[in-house]
Design an enzyme around this catalytic site. Structure first.
Site, PDB file in Angstrom:
ATOM      1  N   TYR A  23     -84.015  67.454  92.650  1.00  0.00           N
ATOM      2  CA  TYR A  23     -85.049  66.509  92.158  1.00  0.00           C
ATOM      3  C   TYR A  23     -85.010  65.175  91.966  1.00  0.00           C
ATOM      4  CZ  TYR A  23     -86.534  71.513  91.197  1.00  0.00           C
ATOM      5  OH  TYR A  23     -86.604  72.787  91.279  1.00  0.00           O
ATOM      6  N   TYR A 155     -93.249  78.824  87.003  1.00  0.00           N
ATOM      7  CA  TYR A 155     -92.167  78.116  87.618  1.00  0.00           C
ATOM      8  C   TYR A 155     -91.717  79.548  88.567  1.00  0.00           C
ATOM      9  CZ  TYR A 155     -88.474  76.023  90.124  1.00  0.00           C
ATOM     10  OH  TYR A 155     -87.690  75.648  91.363  1.00  0.00           O
ATOM     11  N   ASP A 252     -91.177  88.071  88.066  1.00  0.00           N
ATOM     12  CA  ASP A 252     -90.157  87.127  88.478  1.00  0.00           C
ATOM     13  C   ASP A 252     -88.990  87.055  87.260  1.00  0.00           C
ATOM     14  OD1 ASP A 252     -88.358  85.061  88.803  1.00  0.00           O
ATOM     15  OD2 ASP A 252     -90.054  83.732  89.627  1.00  0.00           O
ATOM     16  N   LYS A 281     -80.337  84.126  89.661  1.00  0.00           N
ATOM     17  CA  LYS A 281     -79.482  83.375  88.568  1.00  0.00           C
ATOM     18  C   LYS A 281     -78.159  83.831  87.976  1.00  0.00           C
ATOM     19  CE  LYS A 281     -82.636  79.477  87.775  1.00  0.00           C
ATOM     20  NZ  LYS A 281     -84.042  79.455  87.732  1.00  0.00           N
TER      21      LYS A 281
HETATM   22  C1  LIG Z   1     -84.763  79.206  89.209  1.00  0.00           C
HETATM   23  C2  LIG Z   1     -85.961  80.059  89.202  1.00  0.00           C
HETATM   24  C3  LIG Z   1     -86.291  80.492  90.581  1.00  0.00           C
HETATM   25  C4  LIG Z   1     -85.877  79.880  91.960  1.00  0.00           C
HETATM   26  O1  LIG Z   1     -84.686  80.316  92.252  1.00  0.00           O
HETATM   27  P1  LIG Z   1     -83.585  79.328  92.992  1.00  0.00           P
HETATM   28  O2  LIG Z   1     -82.413  80.042  93.178  1.00  0.00           O
HETATM   29  O3  LIG Z   1     -83.239  78.107  92.307  1.00  0.00           O
HETATM   30  O4  LIG Z   1     -84.484  79.276  94.433  1.00  0.00           O
HETATM   31  C5  LIG Z   1     -87.541  81.136  90.626  1.00  0.00           C
HETATM   32  N1  LIG Z   1     -88.214  81.618  89.856  1.00  0.00           N
HETATM   33  C6  LIG Z   1     -87.725  81.541  88.388  1.00  0.00           C
HETATM   34  C7  LIG Z   1     -88.331  82.107  87.131  1.00  0.00           C
HETATM   35  C8  LIG Z   1     -86.430  80.579  88.120  1.00  0.00           C
HETATM   36  O5  LIG Z   1     -86.025  80.414  86.814  1.00  0.00           O
END
Ligand SMILES: *Cc1c(COP(=O)(O)O)cnc(C)c1O
Length: 431
Positions: A23, A155, A252, A281
């Protein structure tokens, strides 16, 4: 340790010249801190900053390093795998680390998630989740079901489909609003259960059922979209409405997975299972980039009975053995200890330490859930000033928008946790 390649200042000069950061503009406006090594919860800097050469990490490198850095067990898992093979293609070949990881993920995630697609990053796992849902409806004879519904404040990553379900305003992807697939948005989920909001969700799903492929949300905690928490009861509302109207439900859990919110997966707060779940993550304990998209037999069968009976996705580094091996080791390490007790301890420490932030002028809200602490200001933060204030306290933080937030490694001791809280207060005061 070998001598550093670059002299003081030289590394940052080359960084500014050539290297893009998250960013950021090119060249960057604020010099990053150069990290020379990391172990436990400490980052060791190549050059002192504000009198500090070591910083306690409050960020777990964006939710991922739950066991801290340079962990002997995880190091050994990578080393052992490295001596066998670091990578082989996954088309036509398979291997023990990936099979073990997929089997393990199925064991620990809610029933009936049973099939695992391994991919390179969180954003890609969301792309795969969306592709699964769209293809499911196409394969089962309902191709008009190709839109997504989500709530504001979310997000889901930075590639195209994930961007389309990120919060459309004030987020990082506003620029592309006219070009992204147009999805359906409910208002932001309230912190506590409100029947009116539940009705809004039900009504939107009912009204758009014919064109909806899936509802895509972060369960319980919205991360980079604003660090907001909501009542798990909304997840049950979504599950029921999705079932009633033939819509798939995607959770997610890239940020919330692996214990961060106090349960192993945030879906457990509500006792519901999604049709598709994204993990990333903390999956590899912060060692390597890897994510996973899990789905139910219903979704997999639907796709595989279609006109094109395959899921046309296959990243080059799919199922990477090194990443799979360290992910297995990280999950085993997590589950071999009282992780829930540690997360509770951190929750208590954050509640106590961050309560002081309520006395800081300009602080609008302080909230804590599991090993996540958030201080929200009533103004956009001066990121450079806030970061510097934290560094002076000996802590690494990365505030954004109007938020100073932390999600420390689970191994953070009580003294370091208190220090992190002091740094959050200092950042809130000076940012
Ligand atoms: C970080 C994140 C993503 C994206 O993951 P990247 O490995 O950065 O592509 C998607 N969804 C959520 C909820 C996140 O915290």
């Amino acid at each position: 340790m070998p001598d550093p390649l670059y002299g003081p200042g030289e590394l940052l000069a080359l960084d500014r010249e050539h290297v893009w950061h998250p960013y950021g503009p090119m060249p960057g406006r604020v010099d990053p801190l150069a990290v020379e090594s990391a172990s436990g919860v400490r980052l060791r800097l190549a050059e002192p900053a504000h009198g500090r050469t070591e910083l306690v990490d409050g960020m777990s490198s964006w939710w991922s390093a739950v066991h801290g850095y340079n962990h002997p067990v995880l190091n050994e898992a990578v080393r052992a795998q490295l001596d066998r093979m670091s990578h082989v293609m996954f088309g036509g070949l398979t291997h023990e680390p990936a099979v073990r990881l997929a089997t393990r993920l199925v064991e620990i995630t809610p029933e009936p998630l049973r099939h695992v697609f391994l991919c390179d990053s969180g954003s890609v796992s969301v792309e795969v989740a969306v592709k699964m849902c769209l293809q499911y409806w196409r394969s089962t004879g309902r191709p008009a079901k190709r839109r997504l519904l989500t709530w504001r404040g979310g997000y889901h990553g930075d590639t195209w489909q994930p961007m389309s379900v990120c919060d459309p305003e004030g987020g990082m992807h506003e620029l592309w609003s006219g070009m992204l697939p147009r999805q359906i948005f409910a208002g932001p989920p309230p912190a506590t259960y409100e029947e009116e909001y539940a009705e809004e969700l039900r009504a939107l799903i009912a009204r758009h059922a014919d064109e909806l492929a899936a509802v895509v949300v972060e369960p319980v905690v919205q991360g980079a979209g604003g660090m907001r928490f909501h009542s798990p009861a909304y997840l049950r509302v979504l599950r029921e409405a999705c079932d009633a109207h033939d819509v798939l439900l995607v959770f997610d859990e890239i940020a919330t997975g692996f214990g961060r919110t106090g349960t192993l997966f945030a879906a457990e707060h509500a006792g519901v299972a999604p049709d598709v779940m994204c993990l990333g993550k903390a999956l590899t304990g912060g060692y390597l980039s890897m994510a996973a998209t899990l789905c139910t037999p219903r979704v997999a069968d639907g796709i595989s009975r279609g006109e094109v009976p395959v899921l046309a996705h296959g990243p080059t580094f799919m199922g990477n053995p090194l990443a799979s091996a360290v992910a297995c080791a990280s999950i085993d390490l997590l589950l071999s200890q009282d992780w829930a007790g540690e997360v509770k301890r951190i929750e208590a420490g954050l509640r106590e330490g961050l309560s002081a932030a309520l006395d800081v002028p300009g602080v609008r809200d302080v909230r804590v859930l599991g090993a996540i602490g958030v201080v929200q200001l009533d103004h956009p933060i001066d990121m450079a000033a806030a970061t510097a204030a934290a560094v002076r306290e000996g802590v690494w933080l990365r505030p954004f928008r109007d938020l100073v937030y932390v999600m420390p490694p689970y191994v953070t001791g009580d003294d370091d946790l208190a220090r992190i809280c002091r740094a959050v207060c200092a950042a809130a005061r000076e940012g």
